[in-house]
Design a protein around this motif. Structure first.
Motif, short mmCIF file in Angstrom:
data_model
loop_
_atom_site.label_atom_id
_atom_site.label_comp_id
_atom_site.label_asym_id
_atom_site.label_seq_id
_atom_site.Cartn_x
_atom_site.Cartn_y
_atom_site.Cartn_z
N UNK A 1 -0.89 2.41 0.46
CA UNK A 1 -1.01 2.36 -1.00
C UNK A 1 -0.05 1.32 -1.58
N UNK A 2 -0.32 0.96 -2.80
CA UNK A 2 0.57 0.05 -3.51
C UNK A 2 1.94 0.66 -3.70
N UNK A 3 1.99 1.97 -3.89
CA UNK A 3 3.27 2.65 -4.09
C UNK A 3 4.16 2.52 -2.86
N UNK A 4 3.60 2.80 -1.68
CA UNK A 4 4.41 2.70 -0.47
C UNK A 4 4.76 1.24 -0.15
N UNK A 5 3.85 0.33 -0.43
CA UNK A 5 4.14 -1.08 -0.22
C UNK A 5 5.33 -1.51 -1.08
#
Length: 554
Positions: free
Chosen positions: A266-270
């Motif tokens: 996800x963008x959050x983890x990235x």
């Protein structure tokens, strides 16, 4: 391989962990207490009450001596007091590996009390050893541990069980056994395939290769700081030993852990990885190491491609699916709420190190899903590989005796097939699209059902069943070959029929977001025969009819 003896206090989880180890490693399970009860026709507390502890210890020693004569390497679960007699300790030393399941007496007591409650709810009576009864069982457990701890600590391996599930403990023990035994495994030379794309890089298939990571990193002449990114399932299995190995070799390993599961792509983890790298002042020449399955490889690969416009990437795939597919070829990326792998980049690693020994620590479902991608290679490119899988399906599925040479051969062959394709078509402008056989329906199912309900390989297996049916209905694929494909998928433990609540209309809509859509039409990978496929659009009516029927709808 040798017997594995589980030792430790009552309540340390020996019986439960022993069952899991026996299942995952395909070994016989022997429980010394259960064998005593079976042989003498009495429960342990009754033997204690009638004959006393010394008599019981004699029976226990006799039964252990019998158990070690088991011709097949077994998982042997022992009682908490097995270590009291020196002859027992000697027997275990001579015939196998002792694993001490270390637990705090308070945790041990809580587990025993929970077990007691569960058995009461099922109308059973929990039988606790006399030493655990009385007004202060915690004090009894603490005294036992104080008296026996020095003997427990003689074990070749120690696993801390505090706050961990039985599945986690079993996985850690398997990883430790691999580390201990990899030098005595069937010796198979590393299989190296150089990838002639961009600056070029090596893929290495080596049983036990994870234990030589420092050697491979030194060959690449990387700076000492390495940034290892893994997930919460993998961390405890491999990070402690890797940190020791790399530190001893002069590296400075830094570790970041993401939650296990597809949701981490996800963008959050990235963004969280970017934040961590910036906090550590990671520099352009310093490498990111992706240690894990396809989720970790895709996520970390995309981070490496974009952080400082590109830093060195090392792929260490620990799942079967990642070793034969996702870690090879430079595809990196994250998911978008509207589709799988829609955000990403082509970015090749400096090295791919595939250690098939890591597959032994996987839960069965996670290991099984990887066979879908391997069957895919047989269907699209290699009839001989397909026949090899058919001939050895039962051995490969249950992993009863880790088929080291065969497994390394299969993984290396899949890598070779994929490398041949990507060297011809690096960015999927043409023939590389055949690697997506089964993925059109599979990706749509993953997306619509919510990432996580179906593992990627399971969804691809169903996608291959759909694609084969479409090809058959189009007159491209013979019924016998279609049946062979589906029978092999089932023989390897993969799903071939759909059971779920997703509607066909949602699958059909999601497929329009497939990366192979051209001019608003899906290009399908269609098998002509085992070992050969073609790429073609199909009539909407046919696709709708087959997908609807497969989903169990009218």
């Amino acid at each position: 391989m040798r017997h594995v003896f589980l030792i430790g206090l009552s309540g340390s989880g020996k019986s439960t962990v022993g069952r899991l180890l026996a299942q995952r490693l395909g070994r016989p399970l022997l429980d010394v207490d259960a064998l005593i009860e079976q042989e003498y026709g009495e429960r342990i507390p009754a033997i204690f009450a009638r004959h006393g502890e010394e008599y019981f210890r004699t029976l226990e020693a006799r039964m252990l001596a019998h158990a070690v004569q088991q011709p097949d390497d077994a998982i042997i679960v022992t009682g908490g007091g097995i270590v009291v007699r020196p002859e027992n300790r000697t027997l275990m030393t001579l015939h196998g590996v002792r694993v001490f399941l270390q637990v705090d007496p308070r945790e041990s007591l809580l587990r025993l009390q929970a077990q007691h409650l569960r058995e009461q709810q099922h109308g059973q009576t929990l039988e606790i050893r006399p030493l655990l009864s009385g007004t202060d069982p915690l004090a009894n457990l603490q005294r036992m541990l104080a008296a026996r701890e020095a003997w427990y600590q003689e074990a070749e391996l120690t696993c801390l069980t505090q706050g961990k599930s039985a599945e986690q403990v079993a996985g850690e023990i398997i990883a430790m056994l691999e580390d201990l035994d990899h030098t005595s495994q069937e010796q198979v030379a590393p299989i190296v395939r150089h990838v002639h794309v961009g600056a070029g890089y090596d893929t290495v298939v080596e049983w036990g290769g994870l234990q030589r990571l420092a050697f491979y990193l030194k060959q690449l002449q990387l700076p000492p700081r390495v940034f290892i990114i893994t997930d919460s399932n993998i961390h405890d299995l491999y990070i402690p030993s890797l940190q020791s190995q790399l530190t001893a070799a002069g590296f400075e390993p830094l570790v970041y852990t993401v939650p296990a599961g597809e949701g981490s792509k996800s963008q959050q983890q990235l963004s969280a990885i970017y934040d961590w790298l910036l906090e550590q002042h990671a520099e352009r020449r310093e490498a990111l190491v992706a240690l894990g399955g396809g989720v970790v490889g895709d996520l970390v690969g995309y981070a490496a491609a974009t952080y400082l416009r590109g830093v060195p990437l090392i792929q260490i795939p620990t799942s079967l699916l990642a070793q034969v597919d996702s870690a090879i070829g430079g595809k990196t990326g994250i998911n978008h709420p509207r589709g799988k792998n829609l955000i990403g980049a082509f970015y090749h690693p400096r090295l791919v190190l595939a250690d098939p020994a890591t597959l032994l620590s996987l839960p069965e479902r996670s290991r099984t899903e990887g066979w879908a991608e391997i069957v895919k290679y047989g269907i699209i490119l290699d009839a001989e590989l397909f026949a090899l899988l058919e001939a050895h399906a039962s051995t490969l599925r249950d992993f009863s005796r880790s088929p080291v040479a065969l497994l390394c051969q299969i993984i290396a062959r899949c890598i070779d097939l994929k490398v041949m394709i990507i060297e011809e078509d690096e960015r999927e402008q043409g023939r590389r699209a055949i690697l997506n056989y089964g993925h059109t329906f599979g990706h749509a199912l993953e997306n619509v059902s919510g990432y996580g309900e179906w593992l990627h390989g399971e969804a691809v297996s169903l996608g291959m069943v759909v694609a084969a049916r479409l090809a058959h209905e189009s007159g491209l694929f013979g019924e016998q070959d279609m049946r062979r494909q589906n029978q092999l998928l089932a023989a390897l433990g993969l799903p071939t029929t759909y059971q779920g609540s997703v509607h066909a209309r949602d699958i059909l809509a999601a497929m329009q977001l497939d990366k192979k859509v051209v001019g608003k039409r899906v290009r399908w990978i269609m098998p002509r025969r085992i070992g050969e496929v073609t790429i073609t659009p199909l009539p909407d009516e046919l696709v709708e009819r087959i997908v609807t029927a497969f989903m169990g709808e009218k």
